[in-house]
Scaffold this active site. Structure first.
Site, PDB file in Angstrom:
ATOM      1  CE1 TYR A 204      -9.565  -4.550  -2.352  1.00 20.29           C
ATOM      2  CE2 TYR A 204      -9.331  -2.189  -2.687  1.00 20.29           C
ATOM      3  CZ  TYR A 204      -8.824  -3.385  -2.230  1.00 20.29           C
ATOM      4  OH  TYR A 204      -7.588  -3.423  -1.649  1.00 20.29           O
TER       5      TYR A 204
ATOM      6  CG  ASN B 113      -3.775 -13.977  -3.146  1.00 19.55           C
ATOM      7  OD1 ASN B 113      -3.570 -15.184  -3.260  1.00 19.55           O
ATOM      8  ND2 ASN B 113      -3.156 -13.080  -3.883  1.00 19.55           N
TER       9      ASN B 113
ATOM     10  CB  CYS C 131      -4.035  -9.599  -3.991  1.00 20.23           C
ATOM     11  SG  CYS C 131      -2.585  -9.964  -2.997  1.00 20.23           S
ATOM     12  CG  HIS C 132       0.702  -6.404  -6.423  1.00 20.23           C
ATOM     13  ND1 HIS C 132       0.882  -7.768  -6.644  1.00 20.23           N
ATOM     14  CD2 HIS C 132       1.181  -5.781  -7.517  1.00 20.23           C
ATOM     15  CE1 HIS C 132       1.445  -7.942  -7.822  1.00 20.23           C
ATOM     16  NE2 HIS C 132       1.637  -6.756  -8.378  1.00 20.23           N
TER      17      HIS C 132
ATOM     18  CD  GLU D 202       3.055  -5.686 -11.402  1.00 20.40           C
ATOM     19  OE1 GLU D 202       2.014  -5.434 -12.055  1.00 20.40           O
ATOM     20  OE2 GLU D 202       3.163  -6.694 -10.679  1.00 20.40           O
TER      21      GLU D 202
END
Length: 186
Positions: A120, A143, A151-152, A180
């Protein structure tokens, strides 16, 4: 002031809206099954305007029948490829309505490559607001198109998951990060 502008995909002018009887009812809508539960995609006919992940067995427009559009078909294909592990980026057009600050944050998120993470604080620095941690968190949480606008991929500086506003919250975010290959802490 709320504005709408392209965040990902081909730039274009905002589409004119087709009137519908219920102003909250989407014009074009598709649902798909995913490893996270059902996903609901909404489009204006030219771009994706929202993506919701099932939460407590419900989706926002559960009572609205599906009506597809070519952009929704492309988004469904790309999401299925992403979940299958064969797609690492999205190129479907996305049109997000939000404040200028939110859109700045969402553009930064849209540029983040698969498998990478930011904090952030780093988002605040990248957008010229280094002390706006709460505002950055609010924009990330607002979002309307998670996964496609990733946004993850935002964690606390320590690598800890501090929240997630889509699906089942932190569990959904942890699944996406694991998918991911992104290290994180709960």
């Amino acid at each position: 002031m709320t504005t709408a502008s392209p965040v990902a995909g081909a730039p274009r002018a905002p589409a004119s809206r087709v009137p519908v009887p219920d102003s909250r009812a989407p014009v074009f809508l598709r649902r798909i099954d995913s490893p996270l539960g059902r996903i609901e995609l909404v489009s204006d006919g030219e771009a994706i305007v929202s993506l919701a992940i099932e939460c407590d067995g419900a989706l926002p427009f559960e009572d609205i029948p599906e009506q597809t559009a070519p952009v929704l078909d492309v988004a469904v294909t790309q999401l299925r490829e992403y979940f299958a592990g064969t797609r690492t980026d999205f190129d479907v057009p996305v049109l997000l309505a939000g404040t200028a600050f939110q859109q700045t944050i969402w553009r930064e998120l849209a540029r983040m490559p698969f498998g990478t993470v930011t904090s952030y604080g780093a988002l605040g620095h990248a957008t010229g607001r280094p002390t706006a941690g709460r505002a950055v968190g609010g924009a990330v949480g607002a979002n309307p198109v998670p996964i496609i606008v990733p946004c993850h991929r935002v964690l606390a500086t320590s690598g800890r998951i501090t929240g997630f506003s889509a699906g089942e919250g932190i569990a959904t975010k942890a699944w996406l990060l694991d998918h991911e290959g992104i290290e994180h802490r709960l």
